[in-house]
Design a protein around this motif. Structure first.
Motif, PDB file in Angstrom:
ATOM      1  N   ASN A   1       8.883   4.280   0.114  1.00 40.14           N
ATOM      2  CA  ASN A   1       7.544   4.837   0.271  1.00 40.14           C
ATOM      3  C   ASN A   1       6.413   4.038   0.229  1.00 40.14           C
ATOM      4  OD1 ASN A   1       7.905   4.590  -2.346  1.00 40.14           O
ATOM      5  ND2 ASN A   1       7.311   6.513  -2.950  1.00 40.14           N
ATOM      6  N   ALA A   2       6.666   2.761   0.238  1.00 40.15           N
ATOM      7  CA  ALA A   2       5.564   1.634   0.203  1.00 40.15           C
ATOM      8  C   ALA A   2       5.376   0.862   1.427  1.00 40.15           C
ATOM      9  CB  ALA A   2       5.877   0.970  -1.203  1.00 40.15           C
TER      10      ALA A   2
ATOM     11  N   ASP B   1       1.008  -1.387   0.204  1.00 36.54           N
ATOM     12  CA  ASP B   1       0.016  -0.200   0.143  1.00 36.54           C
ATOM     13  C   ASP B   1       0.843   1.297   0.069  1.00 36.54           C
ATOM     14  OD1 ASP B   1      -2.542   1.203  -0.065  1.00 36.54           O
ATOM     15  OD2 ASP B   1      -3.341  -0.189   1.552  1.00 36.54           O
ATOM     16  N   HIS B   2       0.328   2.367  -0.063  1.00 37.59           N
ATOM     17  CA  HIS B   2       1.047   3.789  -0.130  1.00 37.59           C
ATOM     18  C   HIS B   2       1.368   4.311   1.364  1.00 37.59           C
ATOM     19  CE1 HIS B   2       2.033   7.948  -1.068  1.00 37.59           C
ATOM     20  NE2 HIS B   2       1.782   7.473  -2.331  1.00 37.59           N
TER      21      HIS B   2
END
Length: 401
Positions: free
Chosen positions: A273-274, A225-226
């Motif tokens: 960033n994940a 996900d982010h």
């Protein structure tokens, strides 16, 4: 001899060694070993598993020994030349070069052995590339199934079978080694991976036993996900579960006076960033006895499952290797301790000698390590202690051959 191989596989940045199974450094070391054997008139063979054996007083094809006969009477010496990532210069190589040096010393003294003597260089002792320690000796002894070994993969996804073919070896030859049937005893010299000899004031010691140990892979599976848009409460993040397991395993090992180490972790997809979808960690666990190791693993897995449930992620566990406690041959080790007037000590590290102890009488000698540091560029043994190790090994050969 140590100076002659000092540059091979050494990382200029860290100063440590990266001598992994079948890489360029390993291939160069194989050539070095064969050259050292040839320089001494020893017949050198490589079995289907990549183990090299140099014979003194017996041909590689099984010729007659100095005793005038064939059979399971050869005295085997040696160790390994591969390393862990950024390993030191002594773990393994000291045992190989000391074996050659001891034979040189005996030859200068005019010693004629009463039985064949061999020096072995075992393949992939550390398991750094394919994940299974002592793969070469396990295959030789018949305790690792060839099909399992050949299917092992490295970080690039290459199987052992593929890598061996690329190096001109035939994977169909992998399996139990016939040369081992000619061995009557094995003595491995190794740098101590601890400070027992520092505390006792001795240059050389004799091993009593190897702690049971193993390697378990824990795969925590969640959902990618982010990192910026996904609220914490909506995540199925495997990283907190993995991190909690590491902390819990450390505490469990301290309480049990055992060892628990997560020295390798792979995060997928690996973006900064994940939220990761998967975290795989490798647990190296060791304990004083089989029961203590079983209890340690049971409690660590209970903690891991609880952490996975709290994070709402899955957990898969794979046993990559497991070795029970090894007690070296009592008569042999007591005989060597007496003739060397050396102290006895256990070890928490695995060795090829531990594997071969299941099929032949086996003993180990340790050479003092002033700092106790191992599997690191800081690993060290003083020249005088290395010389004492060679003298001790020569004495062992005189005693046994």
């Amino acid at each position: 001899m140590l100076a002659a191989i000092e540059r091979i596989g050494r990382d200029r940045r860290t100063g440590g060694y990266r001598r992994f199974a079948w890489n360029d450094a390993d291939m160069e070391l194989r050539e070095w070993f064969a050259g050292e054997a040839a320089a001494r008139g020893m017949a050198c063979e490589e079995d289907g598993n990549g183990n090299q054996v140099a014979w003194l007083g017996a041909g590689a094809s099984g010729g007659e020994g100095a005793s005038g006969g064939e059979g399971a009477d050869a005295l085997l010496l040696g160790s390994h030349l591969d390393s862990v990532p950024d390993g030191g210069a002594y773990d393994g190589p000291l045992g190989v070069v000391s074996s050659f040096a001891a034979l040189d010393q005996l030859r200068r003294d005019g010693f004629v052995p009463s039985r064949p003597i061999a020096v072995a260089c075992f393949a992939d002792e550390e398991g750094a590339r394919f994940g299974v320690a002592c793969a070469g000796s396990r295959l030789a002894a018949g305790t690792l199934a060839p099909e399992k070994a050949l299917a092992l993969t490295d970080v690039d996804g290459c199987t052992l079978a593929e890598v061996m073919r690329a190096r001109g070896r035939d994977p169909r030859r992998v399996g139990r080694s016939a040369w081992l049937d000619r061995v009557g005893a094995f003595v491995e010299l190794h740098v101590e991976q601890g400070r027992a000899l520092v505390h006792s004031g001795d240059a050389v010691g004799v091993a009593t036993a190897i702690w049971p140990h193993g390697r378990w892979r824990l795969d925590f599976s969640g959902r990618a996900d982010h990192a910026g848009t996904t609220p914490m409460e909506d995540r199925r993040d495997p990283m907190p579960a993995y991190a909690a397991t590491v902390v819990a395993a450390t505490a469990r090992a301290v309480d049990a006076q055992a060892r628990a180490t997560f020295g390798r972790v792979v995060v997928e997809p690996g973006g900064a960033n994940a939220v990761p979808s998967r975290v795989s960690g490798w647990l190296d666990a060791r304990a004083p006895d089989d029961g203590a190791l079983a209890r340690l693993i049971d409690t660590v897995l209970v903690d891991a499952r609880a952490a996975a449930a709290q994070a709402r992620v899955g957990l898969g566990v794979t046993v990559e290797s497991a070795s029970p406690a090894v007690g070296f041959d009592t008569a042999l080790r007591e005989r060597l301790a007496a003739v060397l007037a050396a102290p006895s000590l256990p070890t928490g590290a695995g060795h090829d000698a531990g594997v071969l102890s299941r099929v032949v009488p086996t003993a180990m000698l340790f050479v003092r390590n002033p700092t106790g540091v191992s599997h690191s560029p800081d690993e060290h043994a003083d020249d005088a202690d290395c010389a004492a190790g060679v003298d001790a090994l020569a004495t062992v050969v005189r005693e046994l051959a």
